[in-house]
Design a protein around this motif. Structure first.
Motif: not given
Length: 273
Positions: A33-36, A83-86, A92-95, A126-127
């Motif tokens: 779940i991240e920006p596109h 997904s923290d590269e975004h 952006a939602m990441w762990i 890809g991340g």
């Protein structure tokens, strides 16, 4: 009766026990779940991963060309991932990488306890790829699982200089095929990192990789050119992914890298097979 969708989470306890008595393969979609960019939804990677995995499971279970169907089961997807590269963009939602690796490791024990001996991750973010490659060996060592990863490479569009890796021509085309109601092509704009084109060695697919954040390369989150995307191309790209996964499942179902090792040694030394 177990339905044709073969979604493991839809089963009752009795049905799940029955599945575990066979030789099932767990198929786990992995997305993000991240920006596109301004034209695609945050769930793009997750949607594509779930669609490809679902279609592949159905096709493999039905059998291809009269072959016996493959006992593959669609598991709930990994949605919150690396997904923290975004993270500089809204949505952006990441762990962390450590958390995701721990989750996958621990999931291996549960899969084994439920009768699964093989697992395939169908990854469309890809991340996640490098981390999941590490996880394959962790799962093999810790849980004894035969573990596999499909992470289809980005297909660059005609104007992307080989660098359409995120929200570009390919992903936008697939979303126009899969979820056109979630795509706003009036907001699609190109963001191709042309500075990388002059590098002989450093690049996304070159011999020298580099650490990057999305805002190093784009002010919108797009890394590529979505403007020429179309649904027909998307249908073809999705079908290519599905065909590859179905073909891989036929090999995964019987995969044993040690089988034939003795024959190979004898042949190499000049002996008879």
């Amino acid at each position: 009766m177990i339905g044709p969708a073969r979604r493991y989470s839809d089963l009752s306890t009795v049905e799940a026990a029955r599945v575990g008595e066979g030789d099932p393969i767990a198929i786990i979609p992995a997305g993000a779940i991240e920006p596109h960019g301004p034209h695609l939804p945050l769930a793009t990677d997750l949607i594509v991963a779930e669609e490809v995995a679902s279609r592949a499971v159905a096709a493999a279970a039905a059998g291809v060309g009269g072959e016996t169907g493959i006992d593959a089961w669609l598991m709930p997807a990994l949605g919150y991932t690396k997904s923290d590269e975004h993270s500089s963009f809204p949505g952006a939602m990441w762990i962390t990488a450590d958390t995701l690796l721990s989750q996958v490791r621990e999931l291996g024990s549960a899969l084994r306890a439920s009768g699964f001996g093989r697992v395939l991750f169908v990854n469309c973010h890809g991340g996640n790829s490098a981390l999941l490659e590490v996880a394959l060996r962790e799962l093999r060592r810790r849980s004894g699982l035969r573990s596999f990863l499909y992470a289809g490479r980005a297909v660059p569009g005609p104007t992307e200089l080989g660098m359409g890796i995120h929200a570009g021509w390919a992903e936008t085309s697939m979303m126009l095929h899969l979820r056109p109601e979630l795509v706003d092509m009036t907001a699609a704009e190109a963001r191709v990192p042309t500075a990388l084109a002059g590098c002989r060695h450093i690049g996304f697919t070159g011999p020298v990789k580099f650490g990057w954040l999305a805002d190093d390369l784009s002010d919108t989150g797009v890394i590529g050119d979505p403007t020429a995307a179309d649904a027909d191309t998307g249908a073809r790209l999705v079908a290519d992914h599905v065909d590859t996964v179905v073909g891989a499942l036929a090999e995964i179902a019987v995969f044993d890298p040690a089988s034939g090792a003795t024959d190979a040694v004898v042949t190499a030394s000049g002996g008879a097979r």
